[in-house]
Design an enzyme around this catalytic site. Structure first.
Site, PDB file in Angstrom:
ATOM      1  N   LYS A 155       0.841  -1.207   0.000  1.00  0.00           N
ATOM      2  CA  LYS A 155       0.000   0.000   0.000  1.00  0.00           C
ATOM      3  C   LYS A 155       0.880   1.263   0.000  1.00  0.00           C
ATOM      4  O   LYS A 155       0.702   2.193   0.811  1.00  0.00           O
ATOM      5  CB  LYS A 155      -0.972  -0.021   1.198  1.00  0.00           C
ATOM      6  CG  LYS A 155      -2.315   0.599   0.850  1.00  0.00           C
ATOM      7  CD  LYS A 155      -3.389   0.294   1.865  1.00  0.00           C
ATOM      8  CE  LYS A 155      -4.538   1.277   1.764  1.00  0.00           C
ATOM      9  NZ  LYS A 155      -5.091   1.471   0.428  1.00  0.00           N
TER      10      LYS A 155
HETATM   11  N1  PMP Z   1      -6.719  -3.243  -3.343  1.00  0.00           N
HETATM   12  C1  PMP Z   1      -6.247  -1.987  -3.411  1.00  0.00           C
HETATM   13  C2  PMP Z   1      -5.287  -1.642  -4.477  1.00  0.00           C
HETATM   14  C3  PMP Z   1      -6.666  -1.018  -2.483  1.00  0.00           C
HETATM   15  O1  PMP Z   1      -6.198   0.233  -2.549  1.00  0.00           O
HETATM   16  C4  PMP Z   1      -7.616  -1.370  -1.509  1.00  0.00           C
HETATM   17  C5  PMP Z   1      -8.107  -0.345  -0.531  1.00  0.00           C
HETATM   18  N2  PMP Z   1      -7.283  -0.267   0.592  1.00  0.00           N
HETATM   19  C6  PMP Z   1      -8.074  -2.697  -1.468  1.00  0.00           C
HETATM   20  C7  PMP Z   1      -7.607  -3.609  -2.402  1.00  0.00           C
HETATM   21  C8  PMP Z   1      -8.999  -3.159  -0.387  1.00  0.00           C
HETATM   22  O2  PMP Z   1      -8.260  -3.254   0.801  1.00  0.00           O
HETATM   23  P1  PMP Z   1      -8.920  -3.066   2.221  1.00  0.00           P
HETATM   24  O3  PMP Z   1     -10.026  -4.029   2.302  1.00  0.00           O
HETATM   25  O4  PMP Z   1      -7.825  -3.366   3.178  1.00  0.00           O
HETATM   26  O5  PMP Z   1      -9.409  -1.671   2.298  1.00  0.00           O
END
Ligand code: PMP
Length: 302
Positions: A155
């Protein structure tokens, strides 16, 4: 909460968000060297319930360490997030954005030896994508960043240029969202969401080596599926499986559970929200609004 008067945390101080500024030569601004989270808080009429708070900060701590960034401990970051909610006293759904970033101002794209900073701010947030309406999705012409280029798993702020290219292309072409293939040509994820498909009564989602972000919502959905007795598999998914799937939905902190009505102008299933999607969506909504005693542990009330 009044977004114009929001209070944010930046490197040890609480200040109006508008006064939180960084120098133009900040390393993270110049090189995309940051690492962040997105956390939702749901207003239940009397308090904010932060969703899966500890999980988000454990992920941030692990990712920051991998990227050679130093940040407060997960426990300290949880405490700062709770404090951010208290100081802003919101009475509607919110989104918290914590970020570790390289605050040094030196030249050169290195990670080690560059000082780190930490911030948290809060914004009001309703739906990121419309969870009621079926989404029109396209397979992006942009490939997902491979794990050994910029790991999506971390991230990292710089990696979101990849997401921005895909999302922009999708929206300019009249779609709601883009789905990436990875560099092996397999289904990967949305620009900011993980993806699930339903085939013959089973859920399928790309596994953790598919260049995806290991989403907190993805894991929560797999837990719900297990509890609901819906069989699931984490495995490589081929592009054309999207087109023949009975149901497709996207999940993430922002989009929650959003169903997909078409991909590349091919209608998915009957073009309506499918039964498995509906069960998952309902179970997720009940959990995040504190209506399911079994999932109370997901919530940190403030
Ligand atoms: N993939 C990406 C590229 C993202 O940016 C996100 C959002 N954080 C997600 C998946 C979903 O992740 P999460 O459930 O941890 O928010």
């Amino acid at each position: 909460m009044n977004p114009a008067a929001a209070i944010a945390y930046l490197n040890g101080d609480w200040k109006p968000l508008a006064e939180c500024q960084v120098p133009i030569n900040t390393h993270a601004l110049q090189y995309g060297t940051g690492c962040f989270e997105g956390i939702r808080g749901y207003w239940d009429g009397g308090r904010i319930n932060l969703l899966l708070l500890a999980e988000h900060f454990r992920r941030l701590g692990r990712n920051a360490r991998m990227l050679r960034m130093e940040c407060p401990s997960p426990e300290e970051m949880c405490a700062l997030a709770i404090e951010a909610v208290r100081r802003n006293a919101p009475t509607r759904n919110i989104y918290l954005r914590p970020m570790v970033y390289k605050k040094g101002t030196g030249l050169g794209p290195v990670l080690a030896g560059v000082p780190d900073g930490f911030m948290i701010y809060v914004i009001p947030l309703g739906d990121y994508l419309d969870t009621a309406k079926g989404l029109k999705v396209c397979v992006s012409s942009w490939r997902r960043l491979p794990d050994n280029a910029i790991p999506t798993r971390t991230k990292a702020t710089g990696g979101y240029l990849n997401s921005a290219l895909a999302k922009t292309e999708a929206v300019l072409n009249g779609y709601d969202e883009a789905v990436f293939l990875n560099d092996r040509g397999q289904v990967c994820e949305g620009s900011a969401e993980n993806i699930f498909i339903v085939r013959d009564g089973r859920l399928h989602t790309p596994d953790r080596t598919a260049d995806i972000l290991e989403g907190i919502t993805r894991r929560a959905i797999l837990g719900l599926a297990a509890d609901l007795g819906i069989p699931f598999e984490e495995r490589p998914i081929a592009r054309t499986e999207l087109y023949v799937a009975d149901e497709v939905f996207l999940v993430g902190t922002g989009c929650q559970v959003s169903w997909v009505s078409s991909i590349d102008q091919r209608v998915i299933g009957e073009g309506v929200r499918g039964p498995i999607t509906a069960r998952i969506q309902q179970a997720y909504e009940d959990a995040v609004y504190g209506r399911s005693p079994a999932y109370r542990a997901w919530l940190t009330p403030v």
